[in-house]
Design a protein around this motif. Structure first.
Motif, PDB file in Angstrom:
ATOM      1  N   PHE A   1      12.379  17.767  -9.361  1.00 23.24           N
ATOM      2  CA  PHE A   1      13.254  16.740  -8.802  1.00 23.24           C
ATOM      3  C   PHE A   1      12.466  15.671  -8.078  1.00 23.24           C
ATOM      4  O   PHE A   1      12.939  14.569  -7.851  1.00 23.24           O
ATOM      5  CB  PHE A   1      14.291  17.346  -7.839  1.00 23.24           C
ATOM      6  N   TYR A   2      11.233  15.961  -7.700  1.00 28.65           N
ATOM      7  CA  TYR A   2      10.477  15.037  -6.854  1.00 28.65           C
ATOM      8  C   TYR A   2      10.192  13.711  -7.557  1.00 28.65           C
ATOM      9  O   TYR A   2      10.291  12.651  -6.943  1.00 28.65           O
ATOM     10  CB  TYR A   2       9.169  15.673  -6.376  1.00 28.65           C
ATOM     11  N   PHE A   3       9.853  13.747  -8.835  1.00 25.55           N
ATOM     12  CA  PHE A   3       9.517  12.518  -9.540  1.00 25.55           C
ATOM     13  C   PHE A   3      10.700  11.552  -9.554  1.00 25.55           C
ATOM     14  O   PHE A   3      10.542  10.363  -9.287  1.00 25.55           O
ATOM     15  CB  PHE A   3       9.046  12.816 -10.971  1.00 25.55           C
ATOM     16  N   LYS A   4      11.884  12.059  -9.833  1.00 30.11           N
ATOM     17  CA  LYS A   4      13.082  11.210  -9.845  1.00 30.11           C
ATOM     18  C   LYS A   4      13.329  10.613  -8.457  1.00 30.11           C
ATOM     19  O   LYS A   4      13.678   9.441  -8.325  1.00 30.11           O
ATOM     20  CB  LYS A   4      14.299  11.995 -10.308  1.00 30.11           C
ATOM     21  N   GLU A   5      13.138  11.442  -7.439  1.00 28.84           N
ATOM     22  CA  GLU A   5      13.310  10.967  -6.062  1.00 28.84           C
ATOM     23  C   GLU A   5      12.293   9.874  -5.730  1.00 28.84           C
ATOM     24  O   GLU A   5      12.628   8.868  -5.108  1.00 28.84           O
ATOM     25  CB  GLU A   5      13.152  12.139  -5.092  1.00 28.84           C
ATOM     26  N   LEU A   6      11.058  10.066  -6.176  1.00 27.40           N
ATOM     27  CA  LEU A   6      10.014   9.075  -5.937  1.00 27.40           C
ATOM     28  C   LEU A   6      10.348   7.740  -6.607  1.00 27.40           C
ATOM     29  O   LEU A   6      10.202   6.679  -6.002  1.00 27.40           O
ATOM     30  CB  LEU A   6       8.669   9.594  -6.450  1.00 27.40           C
ATOM     31  N   VAL A   7      10.832   7.799  -7.824  1.00 28.76           N
ATOM     32  CA  VAL A   7      11.207   6.574  -8.542  1.00 28.76           C
ATOM     33  C   VAL A   7      12.312   5.839  -7.791  1.00 28.76           C
ATOM     34  O   VAL A   7      12.260   4.609  -7.631  1.00 28.76           O
ATOM     35  CB  VAL A   7      11.624   6.890  -9.991  1.00 28.76           C
ATOM     36  N   LEU A   8      13.300   6.556  -7.299  1.00 28.36           N
ATOM     37  CA  LEU A   8      14.392   5.928  -6.543  1.00 28.36           C
ATOM     38  C   LEU A   8      13.870   5.270  -5.264  1.00 28.36           C
ATOM     39  O   LEU A   8      14.279   4.159  -4.916  1.00 28.36           O
ATOM     40  CB  LEU A   8      15.477   6.953  -6.201  1.00 28.36           C
ATOM     41  N   ARG A   9      12.955   5.946  -4.584  1.00 29.09           N
ATOM     42  CA  ARG A   9      12.385   5.391  -3.346  1.00 29.09           C
ATOM     43  C   ARG A   9      11.592   4.121  -3.649  1.00 29.09           C
ATOM     44  O   ARG A   9      11.686   3.131  -2.915  1.00 29.09           O
ATOM     45  CB  ARG A   9      11.502   6.425  -2.663  1.00 29.09           C
TER      46      ARG A   9
ATOM     47  N   VAL B   1       0.869  -1.175   0.000  1.00 24.81           N
ATOM     48  CA  VAL B   1       0.000   0.000   0.000  1.00 24.81           C
ATOM     49  C   VAL B   1       0.906   1.226   0.000  1.00 24.81           C
ATOM     50  O   VAL B   1       1.607   1.480   0.971  1.00 24.81           O
ATOM     51  CB  VAL B   1      -0.935   0.014   1.236  1.00 24.81           C
ATOM     52  N   ILE B   2       0.889   1.973  -1.112  1.00 23.82           N
ATOM     53  CA  ILE B   2       1.761   3.134  -1.269  1.00 23.82           C
ATOM     54  C   ILE B   2       0.972   4.393  -0.931  1.00 23.82           C
ATOM     55  O   ILE B   2      -0.150   4.573  -1.391  1.00 23.82           O
ATOM     56  CB  ILE B   2       2.305   3.218  -2.698  1.00 23.82           C
ATOM     57  N   THR B   3       1.584   5.274  -0.123  1.00 22.28           N
ATOM     58  CA  THR B   3       0.909   6.502   0.302  1.00 22.28           C
ATOM     59  C   THR B   3       1.733   7.731  -0.053  1.00 22.28           C
ATOM     60  O   THR B   3       2.925   7.633  -0.333  1.00 22.28           O
ATOM     61  CB  THR B   3       0.697   6.500   1.826  1.00 22.28           C
ATOM     62  N   ASP B   4       1.092   8.872  -0.029  1.00 22.76           N
ATOM     63  CA  ASP B   4       1.764  10.170  -0.180  1.00 22.76           C
ATOM     64  C   ASP B   4       2.707  10.258  -1.371  1.00 22.76           C
ATOM     65  O   ASP B   4       3.789  10.824  -1.270  1.00 22.76           O
ATOM     66  CB  ASP B   4       2.542  10.527   1.094  1.00 22.76           C
ATOM     67  N   SER B   5       2.307   9.754  -2.508  1.00 21.37           N
ATOM     68  CA  SER B   5       3.212   9.785  -3.652  1.00 21.37           C
ATOM     69  C   SER B   5       3.167  11.114  -4.409  1.00 21.37           C
ATOM     70  O   SER B   5       4.149  11.512  -5.018  1.00 21.37           O
ATOM     71  CB  SER B   5       2.913   8.638  -4.606  1.00 21.37           C
ATOM     72  N   HIS B   6       2.051  11.806  -4.384  1.00 20.11           N
ATOM     73  CA  HIS B   6       1.905  13.117  -5.028  1.00 20.11           C
ATOM     74  C   HIS B   6       2.375  13.125  -6.482  1.00 20.11           C
ATOM     75  O   HIS B   6       3.007  14.084  -6.936  1.00 20.11           O
ATOM     76  CB  HIS B   6       2.637  14.209  -4.246  1.00 20.11           C
ATOM     77  N   ILE B   7       2.077  12.060  -7.212  1.00 20.17           N
ATOM     78  CA  ILE B   7       2.460  11.979  -8.615  1.00 20.17           C
ATOM     79  C   ILE B   7       1.733  13.084  -9.382  1.00 20.17           C
ATOM     80  O   ILE B   7       0.535  13.261  -9.261  1.00 20.17           O
ATOM     81  CB  ILE B   7       2.133  10.595  -9.199  1.00 20.17           C
ATOM     82  N   GLY B   8       2.465  13.841 -10.171  1.00 18.43           N
ATOM     83  CA  GLY B   8       1.894  14.922 -10.961  1.00 18.43           C
ATOM     84  C   GLY B   8       1.880  16.265 -10.261  1.00 18.43           C
ATOM     85  O   GLY B   8       1.454  17.266 -10.840  1.00 18.43           O
ATOM     86  N   PHE B   9       2.334  16.313  -9.035  1.00 13.43           N
ATOM     87  CA  PHE B   9       2.314  17.545  -8.252  1.00 13.43           C
ATOM     88  C   PHE B   9       3.125  18.656  -8.909  1.00 13.43           C
ATOM     89  O   PHE B   9       2.659  19.797  -9.041  1.00 13.43           O
ATOM     90  CB  PHE B   9       2.840  17.251  -6.843  1.00 13.43           C
ATOM     91  N   GLU B  10       4.341  18.333  -9.348  1.00 11.84           N
ATOM     92  CA  GLU B  10       5.201  19.339  -9.966  1.00 11.84           C
ATOM     93  C   GLU B  10       4.576  19.876 -11.252  1.00 11.84           C
ATOM     94  O   GLU B  10       4.576  21.082 -11.501  1.00 11.84           O
ATOM     95  CB  GLU B  10       6.578  18.748 -10.261  1.00 11.84           C
ATOM     96  N   GLU B  11       4.050  18.992 -12.069  1.00 16.91           N
ATOM     97  CA  GLU B  11       3.443  19.405 -13.339  1.00 16.91           C
ATOM     98  C   GLU B  11       2.223  20.279 -13.104  1.00 16.91           C
ATOM     99  O   GLU B  11       2.003  21.271 -13.801  1.00 16.91           O
ATOM    100  CB  GLU B  11       3.065  18.176 -14.165  1.00 16.91           C
ATOM    101  N   SER B  12       1.428  19.923 -12.127  1.00 15.84           N
ATOM    102  CA  SER B  12       0.241  20.712 -11.799  1.00 15.84           C
ATOM    103  C   SER B  12       0.621  22.134 -11.395  1.00 15.84           C
ATOM    104  O   SER B  12      -0.003  23.105 -11.841  1.00 15.84           O
ATOM    105  CB  SER B  12      -0.529  20.034 -10.671  1.00 15.84           C
ATOM    106  N   LEU B  13       1.638  22.273 -10.573  1.00 20.57           N
ATOM    107  CA  LEU B  13       2.098  23.605 -10.171  1.00 20.57           C
ATOM    108  C   LEU B  13       2.623  24.395 -11.367  1.00 20.57           C
ATOM    109  O   LEU B  13       2.347  25.589 -11.502  1.00 20.57           O
ATOM    110  CB  LEU B  13       3.171  23.506  -9.086  1.00 20.57           C
ATOM    111  N   ASN B  14       3.381  23.723 -12.234  1.00 21.19           N
ATOM    112  CA  ASN B  14       3.918  24.403 -13.413  1.00 21.19           C
ATOM    113  C   ASN B  14       2.798  24.917 -14.308  1.00 21.19           C
ATOM    114  O   ASN B  14       2.881  26.011 -14.848  1.00 21.19           O
ATOM    115  CB  ASN B  14       4.854  23.482 -14.195  1.00 21.19           C
ATOM    116  N   LYS B  15       1.747  24.138 -14.470  1.00 20.49           N
ATOM    117  CA  LYS B  15       0.614  24.559 -15.301  1.00 20.49           C
ATOM    118  C   LYS B  15      -0.114  25.753 -14.690  1.00 20.49           C
ATOM    119  O   LYS B  15      -0.747  26.522 -15.400  1.00 20.49           O
ATOM    120  CB  LYS B  15      -0.356  23.403 -15.513  1.00 20.49           C
ATOM    121  N   GLN B  16      -0.018  25.917 -13.372  1.00 15.47           N
ATOM    122  CA  GLN B  16      -0.637  27.047 -12.689  1.00 15.47           C
ATOM    123  C   GLN B  16       0.280  28.271 -12.667  1.00 15.47           C
ATOM    124  O   GLN B  16      -0.063  29.296 -12.094  1.00 15.47           O
ATOM    125  CB  GLN B  16      -0.998  26.659 -11.251  1.00 15.47           C
ATOM    126  N   GLY B  17       1.457  28.144 -13.271  1.00 12.60           N
ATOM    127  CA  GLY B  17       2.378  29.266 -13.333  1.00 12.60           C
ATOM    128  C   GLY B  17       3.396  29.295 -12.209  1.00 12.60           C
ATOM    129  O   GLY B  17       4.193  30.217 -12.123  1.00 12.60           O
TER     130      GLY B  17
END
Length: 67
Positions: free
Chosen positions: A45-53, A23-39
């Protein structure tokens, strides 16, 4: 770390040993992209860190099911 018989905490996930369920929690996938789309420009860096974890988790357990 086993928090209860048959339930282990592995980084950002819980592993249920009897059913081999991860059971995976708190992954926030897409968080960085969502912020970028909002300006809001933040370094990506978070996605790469998540993949490593996740890779470290999968080296420790071989789940049958992922939630």
């Amino acid at each position: 770390m086993e928090i209860q018989k048959g339930i282990k905490i592995i980084d950002l996930a819980l592993y249920l040993t009897k059913s081999r369920t991860l059971v995976i929690t708190d992954s926030h996938i897409g968080f960085e992209e969502s912020l970028n789309k909002q300006g809001v420009m933040i370094p990506r860096f978070y996605f790469k860190e998540l993949v490593l974890r996740l890779e470290k988790i999968f080296k420790k357990v071989k789940p049958k099911t992922i939630v």
